[in-house]
Design an enzyme around this catalytic site. Structure first.
Site, PDB file in Angstrom:
ATOM      1  N   LYS A  22      46.789  41.090  59.075  1.00 14.77           N
ATOM      2  CA  LYS A  22      45.764  41.759  58.259  1.00 14.77           C
ATOM      3  C   LYS A  22      45.111  40.795  57.279  1.00 14.77           C
ATOM      4  O   LYS A  22      43.886  40.715  57.194  1.00 14.77           O
ATOM      5  CB  LYS A  22      46.417  42.915  57.506  1.00 14.77           C
ATOM      6  CG  LYS A  22      45.641  43.437  56.322  1.00 14.77           C
ATOM      7  CD  LYS A  22      46.435  44.514  55.597  1.00 14.77           C
ATOM      8  CE  LYS A  22      45.825  44.912  54.281  1.00 14.77           C
ATOM      9  NZ  LYS A  22      46.126  43.970  53.196  1.00 14.77           N
ATOM     10  N   ASN A  23      45.927  40.070  56.532  1.00 14.52           N
ATOM     11  CA  ASN A  23      45.365  39.260  55.450  1.00 14.52           C
ATOM     12  C   ASN A  23      44.700  37.973  55.928  1.00 14.52           C
ATOM     13  O   ASN A  23      44.126  37.238  55.123  1.00 14.52           O
ATOM     14  CB  ASN A  23      46.435  38.972  54.387  1.00 14.52           C
ATOM     15  CG  ASN A  23      46.752  40.230  53.583  1.00 14.52           C
ATOM     16  OD1 ASN A  23      46.049  41.242  53.691  1.00 14.52           O
ATOM     17  ND2 ASN A  23      47.810  40.184  52.801  1.00 14.52           N
ATOM     18  N   ARG A  93      40.727  45.384  48.865  1.00 12.35           N
ATOM     19  CA  ARG A  93      40.741  44.131  48.135  1.00 12.35           C
ATOM     20  C   ARG A  93      39.975  43.028  48.870  1.00 12.35           C
ATOM     21  O   ARG A  93      39.350  42.166  48.271  1.00 12.35           O
ATOM     22  CB  ARG A  93      42.205  43.706  47.972  1.00 12.35           C
ATOM     23  CG  ARG A  93      42.416  42.618  46.974  1.00 12.35           C
ATOM     24  CD  ARG A  93      42.158  43.150  45.596  1.00 12.35           C
ATOM     25  NE  ARG A  93      42.056  42.094  44.638  1.00 12.35           N
ATOM     26  CZ  ARG A  93      41.601  42.261  43.405  1.00 12.35           C
ATOM     27  NH1 ARG A  93      41.218  43.440  42.997  1.00 12.35           N
ATOM     28  NH2 ARG A  93      41.523  41.261  42.584  1.00 12.35           N
ATOM     29  N   CYS A 117      45.505  47.939  46.772  1.00 10.65           N
ATOM     30  CA  CYS A 117      46.728  48.510  46.205  1.00 10.65           C
ATOM     31  C   CYS A 117      46.759  48.310  44.697  1.00 10.65           C
ATOM     32  O   CYS A 117      46.275  47.302  44.187  1.00 10.65           O
ATOM     33  CB  CYS A 117      47.966  47.842  46.819  1.00 10.65           C
ATOM     34  SG  CYS A 117      48.174  48.188  48.560  1.00 10.65           S
ATOM     35  N   ARG A 122      44.478  43.417  38.413  1.00  6.46           N
ATOM     36  CA  ARG A 122      44.222  42.445  39.490  1.00  6.46           C
ATOM     37  C   ARG A 122      42.958  41.657  39.139  1.00  6.46           C
ATOM     38  O   ARG A 122      41.868  41.940  39.629  1.00  6.46           O
ATOM     39  CB  ARG A 122      44.097  43.149  40.847  1.00  6.46           C
ATOM     40  CG  ARG A 122      45.402  43.777  41.291  1.00  6.46           C
ATOM     41  CD  ARG A 122      45.371  44.311  42.700  1.00  6.46           C
ATOM     42  NE  ARG A 122      45.421  43.275  43.704  1.00  6.46           N
ATOM     43  CZ  ARG A 122      45.598  43.503  45.010  1.00  6.46           C
ATOM     44  NH1 ARG A 122      45.745  44.730  45.443  1.00  6.46           N
ATOM     45  NH2 ARG A 122      45.623  42.515  45.868  1.00  6.46           N
ATOM     46  N   PRO A 123      43.108  40.632  38.277  1.00  5.76           N
ATOM     47  CA  PRO A 123      41.928  39.911  37.788  1.00  5.76           C
ATOM     48  C   PRO A 123      41.290  39.044  38.868  1.00  5.76           C
ATOM     49  O   PRO A 123      41.935  38.720  39.871  1.00  5.76           O
ATOM     50  CB  PRO A 123      42.496  39.017  36.677  1.00  5.76           C
ATOM     51  CG  PRO A 123      43.935  38.840  37.011  1.00  5.76           C
ATOM     52  CD  PRO A 123      44.367  40.059  37.774  1.00  5.76           C
ATOM     53  N   ILE A 124      40.011  38.658  38.655  1.00  4.83           N
ATOM     54  CA  ILE A 124      39.369  37.708  39.581  1.00  4.83           C
ATOM     55  C   ILE A 124      38.800  36.501  38.807  1.00  4.83           C
ATOM     56  O   ILE A 124      37.872  35.852  39.262  1.00  4.83           O
ATOM     57  CB  ILE A 124      38.282  38.371  40.466  1.00  4.83           C
ATOM     58  CG1 ILE A 124      37.181  39.009  39.613  1.00  4.83           C
ATOM     59  CG2 ILE A 124      38.863  39.385  41.426  1.00  4.83           C
ATOM     60  CD1 ILE A 124      35.907  39.285  40.440  1.00  4.83           C
ATOM     61  N   ASP A 125      39.400  36.242  37.632  1.00  5.59           N
ATOM     62  CA  ASP A 125      38.891  35.132  36.814  1.00  5.59           C
ATOM     63  C   ASP A 125      38.942  33.789  37.546  1.00  5.59           C
ATOM     64  O   ASP A 125      38.067  32.944  37.358  1.00  5.59           O
ATOM     65  CB  ASP A 125      39.675  35.047  35.493  1.00  5.59           C
ATOM     66  CG  ASP A 125      41.169  34.892  35.729  1.00  5.59           C
ATOM     67  OD1 ASP A 125      41.765  35.777  36.370  1.00  5.59           O
ATOM     68  OD2 ASP A 125      41.735  33.867  35.308  1.00  5.59           O
ATOM     69  N   ASP A 308      54.789  40.778  49.393  1.00  6.72           N
ATOM     70  CA  ASP A 308      54.458  41.893  50.292  1.00  6.72           C
ATOM     71  C   ASP A 308      55.643  42.352  51.149  1.00  6.72           C
ATOM     72  O   ASP A 308      55.515  43.284  51.938  1.00  6.72           O
ATOM     73  CB  ASP A 308      53.254  41.536  51.182  1.00  6.72           C
ATOM     74  CG  ASP A 308      51.955  41.541  50.404  1.00  6.72           C
ATOM     75  OD1 ASP A 308      51.968  41.896  49.216  1.00  6.72           O
ATOM     76  OD2 ASP A 308      50.908  41.186  50.992  1.00  6.72           O
ATOM     77  N   ARG A 400      46.314  51.591  56.481  1.00  6.87           N
ATOM     78  CA  ARG A 400      45.404  50.503  56.090  1.00  6.87           C
ATOM     79  C   ARG A 400      45.882  49.182  56.673  1.00  6.87           C
ATOM     80  O   ARG A 400      45.093  48.286  56.916  1.00  6.87           O
ATOM     81  CB  ARG A 400      45.389  50.358  54.555  1.00  6.87           C
ATOM     82  CG  ARG A 400      44.560  51.383  53.836  1.00  6.87           C
ATOM     83  CD  ARG A 400      44.492  51.051  52.358  1.00  6.87           C
ATOM     84  NE  ARG A 400      44.395  49.602  52.211  1.00  6.87           N
ATOM     85  CZ  ARG A 400      44.999  48.892  51.264  1.00  6.87           C
ATOM     86  NH1 ARG A 400      45.726  49.470  50.370  1.00  6.87           N
ATOM     87  NH2 ARG A 400      44.852  47.596  51.214  1.00  6.87           N
TER      88      ARG A 400
HETATM   89  C1  UD1 Z   1      46.694  38.887  48.386  1.00  3.41           C
HETATM   90  C2  UD1 Z   1      47.107  39.958  49.361  1.00  3.41           C
HETATM   91  C3  UD1 Z   1      48.222  40.820  48.766  1.00  3.41           C
HETATM   92  C4  UD1 Z   1      49.385  39.949  48.298  1.00  3.41           C
HETATM   93  C5  UD1 Z   1      48.898  38.822  47.410  1.00  3.41           C
HETATM   94  C6  UD1 Z   1      49.983  37.815  47.062  1.00  3.41           C
HETATM   95  C7  UD1 Z   1      45.053  40.343  50.594  1.00  3.41           C
HETATM   96  C8  UD1 Z   1      43.934  41.274  50.906  1.00  3.41           C
HETATM   97  N1  UD1 Z   1      45.946  40.783  49.684  1.00  3.41           N
HETATM   98  O1  UD1 Z   1      46.181  39.558  47.244  1.00  3.41           O
HETATM   99  O2  UD1 Z   1      48.674  41.716  49.764  1.00  3.41           O
HETATM  100  O3  UD1 Z   1      50.310  40.729  47.584  1.00  3.41           O
HETATM  101  O4  UD1 Z   1      47.824  38.088  48.052  1.00  3.41           O
HETATM  102  O5  UD1 Z   1      50.539  37.274  48.220  1.00  3.41           O
HETATM  103  O6  UD1 Z   1      45.166  39.268  51.149  1.00  3.41           O
HETATM  104  N2  UD1 Z   1      45.443  36.215  39.690  1.00  3.41           N
HETATM  105  C9  UD1 Z   1      44.820  35.857  38.514  1.00  3.41           C
HETATM  106  N3  UD1 Z   1      43.484  35.573  38.561  1.00  3.41           N
HETATM  107  C10 UD1 Z   1      42.749  35.634  39.724  1.00  3.41           C
HETATM  108  C11 UD1 Z   1      43.410  35.988  40.912  1.00  3.41           C
HETATM  109  C12 UD1 Z   1      44.757  36.287  40.869  1.00  3.41           C
HETATM  110  O7  UD1 Z   1      45.444  35.780  37.447  1.00  3.41           O
HETATM  111  O8  UD1 Z   1      41.549  35.350  39.685  1.00  3.41           O
HETATM  112  C13 UD1 Z   1      46.904  36.515  39.686  1.00  3.41           C
HETATM  113  C14 UD1 Z   1      47.200  37.972  40.070  1.00  3.41           C
HETATM  114  O9  UD1 Z   1      47.134  38.830  38.957  1.00  3.41           O
HETATM  115  C15 UD1 Z   1      48.603  37.842  40.637  1.00  3.41           C
HETATM  116  C16 UD1 Z   1      48.611  36.444  41.277  1.00  3.41           C
HETATM  117  O10 UD1 Z   1      47.515  35.739  40.683  1.00  3.41           O
HETATM  118  O11 UD1 Z   1      49.545  37.870  39.598  1.00  3.41           O
HETATM  119  C17 UD1 Z   1      48.461  36.411  42.783  1.00  3.41           C
HETATM  120  O12 UD1 Z   1      47.289  37.101  43.168  1.00  3.41           O
HETATM  121  P1  UD1 Z   1      46.492  36.720  44.505  1.00  3.41           P
HETATM  122  O13 UD1 Z   1      47.298  35.717  45.276  1.00  3.41           O
HETATM  123  O14 UD1 Z   1      45.105  36.398  44.139  1.00  3.41           O
HETATM  124  O15 UD1 Z   1      46.510  38.095  45.311  1.00  3.41           O
HETATM  125  P2  UD1 Z   1      45.326  38.741  46.177  1.00  3.41           P
HETATM  126  O16 UD1 Z   1      44.573  37.665  46.858  1.00  3.41           O
HETATM  127  O17 UD1 Z   1      44.593  39.758  45.360  1.00  3.41           O
END
Ligand code: UD1
Length: 421
Positions: A22-23, A93, A117, A122-125, A308, A400
């Site tokens: 999936k991912n 996501r 989920c 879930r920040p995107i900074d 996961d 999903r």
């Molecule tokens: C992806 C997976 C999710 C999995 C996760 C970690 C998909 C669609 N989802 O989520 O199933 O649990 O990887 O393996 O592929 N963070 C920040 N700033 C950012 C981005 C992330 O601080 O801009 C932090 C998050 O809060 C979290 C950590 O980094 O604590 C990891 O997040 P990330 O690896 O980005 O997860 P996703 O890509 O959202």
């Protein structure tokens, strides 16, 4: 209301074929629009998140032709940016990747706030930090729930250092950088197998990416990508979920069509609990030969134990001998499923990011909710191991991300069925 009804107590035996990941599928499907040509993607998992991604591309003008359940041809010649449907984007996501993809193809992006989920904030900074390093300006319309990005002078390669290891940010910046002018170096990149898969997809389309799978990824921008045929790697989390199910129920199952190297951290923990695991070229056999022992788990970015797989392993540990601990090292709040396991007689205490799981002789069937995708998988595993009948609601969370989980488990001897009312 759709539900799964699980009657526990049946050991699992036989073979199960694992679907595409999936991912990996979500970013690759979205990234295909950078080519502006036809891409054929094979080994696609038949899950609702992938279907939603393809619906989003179709709404943006792509021609999407399914070739059976697991293969699709995407012609992105006529795709337009800024028009992805909000109701679909906000449910998953993976739609964050549209920001990188629209920026790369059109120099600007307008995308609804992505869903997925609920693990707390879930920040995107870090995604934004990467886009800005490449020359984009990013703004948020918090009132209407849109993210805008604009690079009027085009994207230019640069160095990007991530403050946290993020799968999503690594993928998004790779997508933005493949067509940028010059070289991008991503430092402190995530190393998950799906990142390598995305790099392989892009390189098959003519990109120049090296280092994927290490913490430094180098991307030499190219002027154009071309269409290609690409096969998605197997889903290590789906494979791990079936391994966990065998640990919970007993039996012996051959997990086929996997890359055993991707399973190492999960296999190591299951072996520590007492499971017998044999590795082959593209399969693993897992067998329960004795009662399970307590273990300690801490989730970490790859190659650490995957977050996961955390809820599924907690479900297994509910009946292991002694007190286990599960510490969540990636998400601030991933324990919402614990309340549901307690309804089945599990003894679990959560403190901060750690759970103490006191093994009980047996779980009992109950009415429970799939609070999210992997939390839902944990309910299935607990239900398969429990005495009596478990009714699982909110199963769309599970569908999903799991391709025909009912059919695959039934073929292994489980008593699970879907009720649609
Ligand atoms: C992806 C997976 C999710 C999995 C996760 C970690 C998909 C669609 N989802 O989520 O199933 O649990 O990887 O393996 O592929 N963070 C920040 N700033 C950012 C981005 C992330 O601080 O801009 C932090 C998050 O809060 C979290 C950590 O980094 O604590 C990891 O997040 P990330 O690896 O980005 O997860 P996703 O890509 O959202």
């Amino acid at each position: 209301m759709e539900r799964y009804i699980v009657s526990g107590g049946k050991a699992l035996f036989g073979d199960v074929e694992i679907s595409g990941m999936k991912n990996a599928a979500l970013p690759i499907v979205v990234a295909s629009i950078l080519t502006g040509e036809k891409c054929v993607i094979e080994n696609l998992p038949s899950i609702s998140d992938v279907r939603k991604s393809l619906d989003i591309l179709a709404a943006m003008g792509a021609e999407v032709n399914y070739k059976g359940n697991n293969s699709v041809e995407i012609d992105s010649k006529d795709v337009k940016g800024g028009i992805s449907p909000y109701d679909l984007v906000s449910k998953m996501r993976g739609s964050t990747y549209l920001i990188g993809a629209e920026l790369a193809r059109f120099g600007r992006a307008k995308v609804g706030w992505p869903g997925g989920c609920d693990f707390g904030v879930r920040p995107i900074d870090q995604h934004i930090k990467g886009f800005e390093a490449l020359g984009a300006k990013v703004t948020m319309d918090t009132e209407n729930g849109y993210i805008y990005a604009d690079a009027p002078n085009g994207l230019h390669g640069n160095s990007v250092y991530f403050d946290v290891v993020s799968v999503g940010a690594t993928i998004n910046v790779m997508i933005a950088a493949v067509l940028a002018k010059g070289k991008t170096v991503i430092d402190n990149a995530a190393r998950e197998p799906h990142i390598v898969d995305l790099a392989n997809f892009f390189n098959t389309c003519g990109a120049k990416i090296t280092g994927a799978g290490t913490s430094v990824i180098k991307i030499q921008g190219v002027e154009k990508l071309h269409g290609c045929n690409y096969t998605i790697i197997p889903d290590m989390i789906e494979a791990g979920t079936f391994m966990a199910a065998v640990a919970a129920t007993g039996g012996k199952v051959n997990i086929k069509n996997i890359i055993p190297k991707h399973m190492e951290s999960v296999s190591a923990k299951l072996e520590e609990m007492g499971m017998k695991i044999e590795e082959f070229d593209d399969s693993i056999t897992i067998e329960k030969v004795k009662p399970l022992k307590k273990i300690q788990i801490k989730t970490l970015p790859y190659p650490g134990f995957p977050t996961d797989m955390h809820p599924q392993l907690t479900a297994v540990l509910c009946t292991a001998e002694g007190m286990s601990t599960v510490t969540e090292g990636v998400w601030e709040n991933r324990f919402r499923y614990v309340e549901e396991l307690r309804k089945m007689g599990a003894e679990i205490e959560v403190e901060g990011v750690s759970a103490r799981v006191n093994g009980v002789p047996t779980l009992r069937g109950a009415e429970v909710k799939a609070v999210d995708l992997r939390g839902g998988a944990a309910m299935i595993i607990a239900g398969l191991a429990a005495k009596g009948t478990t009714e699982i609601t909110n199963i769309m969370s599970i569908e999903r991300g799991y391709d025909d989980i009912v059919g695959k488990l039934t073929a292994l001897g489980a008593d699970i069925r879907k009720i649609e009312e």
